[in-house]
Design a protein around this motif. Sequence first.
Motif, PDB file in Angstrom:
ATOM      1  N   LEU A 127       0.823  -1.188   0.000  1.00 33.83           N
ATOM      2  CA  LEU A 127       0.000   0.000   0.000  1.00 33.83           C
ATOM      3  C   LEU A 127       0.867   1.251   0.000  1.00 33.83           C
ATOM      4  CD1 LEU A 127      -2.435  -1.253   2.714  1.00 33.83           C
ATOM      5  CD2 LEU A 127      -3.028  -0.910   0.320  1.00 33.83           C
ATOM      6  N   GLU A 128       0.260   2.369  -0.342  1.00 32.92           N
ATOM      7  CA  GLU A 128       0.938   3.648  -0.268  1.00 32.92           C
ATOM      8  C   GLU A 128       1.296   3.951   1.194  1.00 32.92           C
ATOM      9  OE1 GLU A 128       1.919   5.473  -2.791  1.00 32.92           O
ATOM     10  OE2 GLU A 128       1.150   3.888  -4.096  1.00 32.92           O
ATOM     11  N   PRO A 129       2.265   4.856   1.445  1.00 30.78           N
ATOM     12  CA  PRO A 129       2.727   5.100   2.818  1.00 30.78           C
ATOM     13  C   PRO A 129       1.629   5.436   3.806  1.00 30.78           C
ATOM     14  CG  PRO A 129       4.231   6.091   1.247  1.00 30.78           C
ATOM     15  CD  PRO A 129       3.061   5.568   0.442  1.00 30.78           C
ATOM     16  N   LEU A 130       0.671   6.310   3.421  1.00 29.16           N
ATOM     17  CA  LEU A 130      -0.383   6.671   4.363  1.00 29.16           C
ATOM     18  C   LEU A 130      -1.242   5.481   4.723  1.00 29.16           C
ATOM     19  CD1 LEU A 130      -1.524  10.169   3.058  1.00 29.16           C
ATOM     20  CD2 LEU A 130      -0.189   9.659   5.100  1.00 29.16           C
ATOM     21  N   ASP A 131      -1.534   4.639   3.731  1.00 27.73           N
ATOM     22  CA  ASP A 131      -2.332   3.447   4.006  1.00 27.73           C
ATOM     23  C   ASP A 131      -1.550   2.461   4.856  1.00 27.73           C
ATOM     24  OD1 ASP A 131      -4.534   4.336   2.644  1.00 27.73           O
ATOM     25  OD2 ASP A 131      -3.865   3.498   0.728  1.00 27.73           O
ATOM     26  N   ALA A 132      -0.265   2.320   4.580  1.00 22.78           N
ATOM     27  CA  ALA A 132       0.552   1.414   5.376  1.00 22.78           C
ATOM     28  C   ALA A 132       0.637   1.879   6.821  1.00 22.78           C
ATOM     29  CB  ALA A 132       1.953   1.321   4.770  1.00 22.78           C
ATOM     30  N   LEU A 221      -8.825  -3.481   2.647  1.00 26.65           N
ATOM     31  CA  LEU A 221      -9.747  -3.548   3.780  1.00 26.65           C
ATOM     32  C   LEU A 221      -9.037  -3.235   5.090  1.00 26.65           C
ATOM     33  CD1 LEU A 221     -11.843  -6.707   2.862  1.00 26.65           C
ATOM     34  CD2 LEU A 221     -12.794  -4.462   3.400  1.00 26.65           C
ATOM     35  N   VAL A 222      -7.862  -3.808   5.287  1.00 28.61           N
ATOM     36  CA  VAL A 222      -7.111  -3.564   6.522  1.00 28.61           C
ATOM     37  C   VAL A 222      -6.716  -2.094   6.633  1.00 28.61           C
ATOM     38  CG1 VAL A 222      -4.943  -4.076   7.723  1.00 28.61           C
ATOM     39  CG2 VAL A 222      -6.274  -5.935   6.718  1.00 28.61           C
ATOM     40  N   ALA A 223      -6.309  -1.513   5.513  1.00 26.93           N
ATOM     41  CA  ALA A 223      -5.812  -0.140   5.530  1.00 26.93           C
ATOM     42  C   ALA A 223      -6.915   0.892   5.676  1.00 26.93           C
ATOM     43  CB  ALA A 223      -5.019   0.142   4.255  1.00 26.93           C
ATOM     44  N   ARG A 224      -8.098   0.613   5.141  1.00 29.26           N
ATOM     45  CA  ARG A 224      -9.101   1.674   4.999  1.00 29.26           C
ATOM     46  C   ARG A 224     -10.359   1.459   5.823  1.00 29.26           C
ATOM     47  NH1 ARG A 224      -7.107   0.972  -0.971  1.00 29.26           N
ATOM     48  NH2 ARG A 224      -5.341   2.405  -0.839  1.00 29.26           N
ATOM     49  N   LEU A 298     -11.352  -1.469  -2.158  1.00 25.72           N
ATOM     50  CA  LEU A 298     -11.727  -0.208  -1.532  1.00 25.72           C
ATOM     51  C   LEU A 298     -10.715   0.884  -1.872  1.00 25.72           C
ATOM     52  CD1 LEU A 298     -12.910  -1.127   2.081  1.00 25.72           C
ATOM     53  CD2 LEU A 298     -14.164  -1.219  -0.072  1.00 25.72           C
ATOM     54  N   GLU A 299     -11.223   2.061  -2.238  1.00 25.78           N
ATOM     55  CA  GLU A 299     -10.382   3.232  -2.463  1.00 25.78           C
ATOM     56  C   GLU A 299     -10.549   4.240  -1.329  1.00 25.78           C
ATOM     57  OE1 GLU A 299     -11.808   4.242  -6.384  1.00 25.78           O
ATOM     58  OE2 GLU A 299     -10.146   3.150  -7.308  1.00 25.78           O
ATOM     59  N   GLY A 300     -11.386   3.908  -0.395  1.00 25.51           N
ATOM     60  CA  GLY A 300     -11.653   4.692   0.803  1.00 25.51           C
ATOM     61  C   GLY A 300     -12.479   3.805   1.716  1.00 25.51           C
ATOM     62  N   ASP A 301     -12.972   4.355   2.800  1.00 25.81           N
ATOM     63  CA  ASP A 301     -13.799   3.573   3.713  1.00 25.81           C
ATOM     64  C   ASP A 301     -15.227   3.471   3.154  1.00 25.81           C
ATOM     65  OD1 ASP A 301     -15.115   2.314   5.719  1.00 25.81           O
ATOM     66  OD2 ASP A 301     -14.729   3.832   7.256  1.00 25.81           O
ATOM     67  N   ALA A 302     -15.458   2.412   2.392  1.00 27.61           N
ATOM     68  CA  ALA A 302     -16.783   2.184   1.824  1.00 27.61           C
ATOM     69  C   ALA A 302     -17.678   1.384   2.763  1.00 27.61           C
ATOM     70  CB  ALA A 302     -16.658   1.462   0.484  1.00 27.61           C
ATOM     71  N   LEU A 389     -19.845   5.554  -3.773  1.00 33.77           N
ATOM     72  CA  LEU A 389     -19.142   4.800  -2.747  1.00 33.77           C
ATOM     73  C   LEU A 389     -17.691   4.584  -3.201  1.00 33.77           C
ATOM     74  CD1 LEU A 389     -20.440   3.741  -0.116  1.00 33.77           C
ATOM     75  CD2 LEU A 389     -20.470   1.474  -1.156  1.00 33.77           C
ATOM     76  N   PRO A 390     -16.693   4.816  -2.330  1.00 36.06           N
ATOM     77  CA  PRO A 390     -15.288   4.728  -2.752  1.00 36.06           C
ATOM     78  C   PRO A 390     -14.795   3.290  -2.905  1.00 36.06           C
ATOM     79  CG  PRO A 390     -15.402   5.245  -0.419  1.00 36.06           C
ATOM     80  CD  PRO A 390     -16.830   5.253  -0.926  1.00 36.06           C
ATOM     81  N   VAL A 391     -15.182   2.673  -3.981  1.00 32.17           N
ATOM     82  CA  VAL A 391     -14.813   1.293  -4.243  1.00 32.17           C
ATOM     83  C   VAL A 391     -14.820   1.072  -5.746  1.00 32.17           C
ATOM     84  CG1 VAL A 391     -17.207   0.475  -4.109  1.00 32.17           C
ATOM     85  CG2 VAL A 391     -15.346  -1.109  -3.606  1.00 32.17           C
ATOM     86  N   ARG A 392     -14.005   0.154  -6.198  1.00 36.40           N
ATOM     87  CA  ARG A 392     -14.014  -0.193  -7.615  1.00 36.40           C
ATOM     88  C   ARG A 392     -14.054  -1.710  -7.748  1.00 36.40           C
ATOM     89  NH1 ARG A 392      -8.371   0.322  -6.837  1.00 36.40           N
ATOM     90  NH2 ARG A 392      -7.187  -1.413  -7.754  1.00 36.40           N
ATOM     91  N   ARG A 393     -14.591  -2.134  -8.861  1.00 36.59           N
ATOM     92  CA  ARG A 393     -14.639  -3.563  -9.162  1.00 36.59           C
ATOM     93  C   ARG A 393     -13.511  -3.871 -10.143  1.00 36.59           C
ATOM     94  NH1 ARG A 393     -19.430  -7.081 -12.023  1.00 36.59           N
ATOM     95  NH2 ARG A 393     -18.814  -9.103 -11.189  1.00 36.59           N
ATOM     96  N   GLU A 394     -12.650  -4.802  -9.760  1.00 44.24           N
ATOM     97  CA  GLU A 394     -11.437  -5.053 -10.521  1.00 44.24           C
ATOM     98  C   GLU A 394     -11.699  -5.749 -11.843  1.00 44.24           C
ATOM     99  OE1 GLU A 394      -7.447  -4.433 -10.977  1.00 44.24           O
ATOM    100  OE2 GLU A 394      -8.811  -3.705  -9.424  1.00 44.24           O
TER     101      GLU A 394
END
Length: 425
Positions: A127-132, A221-224, A298-302, A389-394
Amino acid sequence: MSEVPPDVTNLAERWARARAGYDHATADALRDEIRAEGWLVQDTAVGFELIPVPPFEVWPTLRSLPEDASAAGRREGSDAGAGTGSGDRPGTVADTGTEDAARGRDESADAGQVAEAADPGRHPGRLEPLDAERVAETEAAPRPRPEGAELVGRSDDLHGHPDRMVSSQLLWDASLSVSRLDETIVAPAEVEEPRAAHSTVTVALLVDGRPEELRECVRALVARTEARILALDLGNLDGAGAVLQELAQEFPHRVTAWHVAELPHWRGGSAGWGESRDKLLRLDTSDVHVVMDTSMILEGDAITPLVKALDDDVTAAGWKGVNPREDGQEWLEAEPGEVRALLGHLIAVRRDTVLAAGGFPTEARYYRNADLEFSLRLPGTLVGLGRDLPVRRERRRGQDEVDPEYRDRESRRTYDRVLSLLRSP
């Protein structure tokens, strides 16, 4: 993969014949013999498959898993990936030196896991630093203090901040002085309204392959979010079960993993979608059960907006809602708000309400249209939150892995039940 010894193949052939003849006692005994030789036998559309025993505990079938969460005896902080209790034990455990290691839990390694999570550069795809940093904070969060130990403020607000502790002590001393000066004055105590308890939330994942997709899904999920993660691995397809176990070891306070040798029905096995989802529901202990596909990132807390939407008479809230046309033969994506059904990519439901309604439709062996059947069986109001909602489907899952004839047949079988539900008063 290691070459299967001839005697193990012979045992598997006898196991297949016993299953075909519905001789379950003989089949179970042969399965145990095969396991003792270091192999797991899996039922497939063309017979059986033998795989080496993985280095984590595996239950033989969905039905061998505990019937409900209380029977499982598993709570937050319990051994991830390990079966518990007596009676039907999990299939096998490879010798990894200690019982804790075999169960996929090494508490002494937590500090190293936190440091690793905080350094996304150590592994590709981190993950990016802030998420980590969010991951590290989650794993390093202090344990609750003993009852009665807290005098002023929240313990997690004061922990690690001496200046706050000094301020709090001064405030406490000042309040004591005032109370002594006014001890002859008895003022009526103000009754503080009790705060509503926060709902506990679990995100339930069904693991049927695509290990890298699973890894990205769980890390996000863990990060956000603060939600627990409960995952059920069907057959360790493409090594996804092994990746799940790695994640359970890395985030032992967030991820709980269950593994069964049974393959998913849509990949030639016998574990149906509805039966698997229903087992996840009954293994859960949270107030809110979130149905999520591993293709959702998740791209944010959805999760929090979905949980907050479960108000008053709202039983379920999802990412995308749909409504049927009058003939029921086509479903159209709905605007945000109340809907007739929710698509199964991401849905939060009140767990007790779903259990009271009978759980998931266990007749649904394939996921397609099963989300519509599940939705129509729920009481109360359903709402869709929409694309914001901050989420995307891969990706569109299953299209390249499932036989088209099978997909059409099972989809139609489920949709026949959907039409019956639509027509019922």
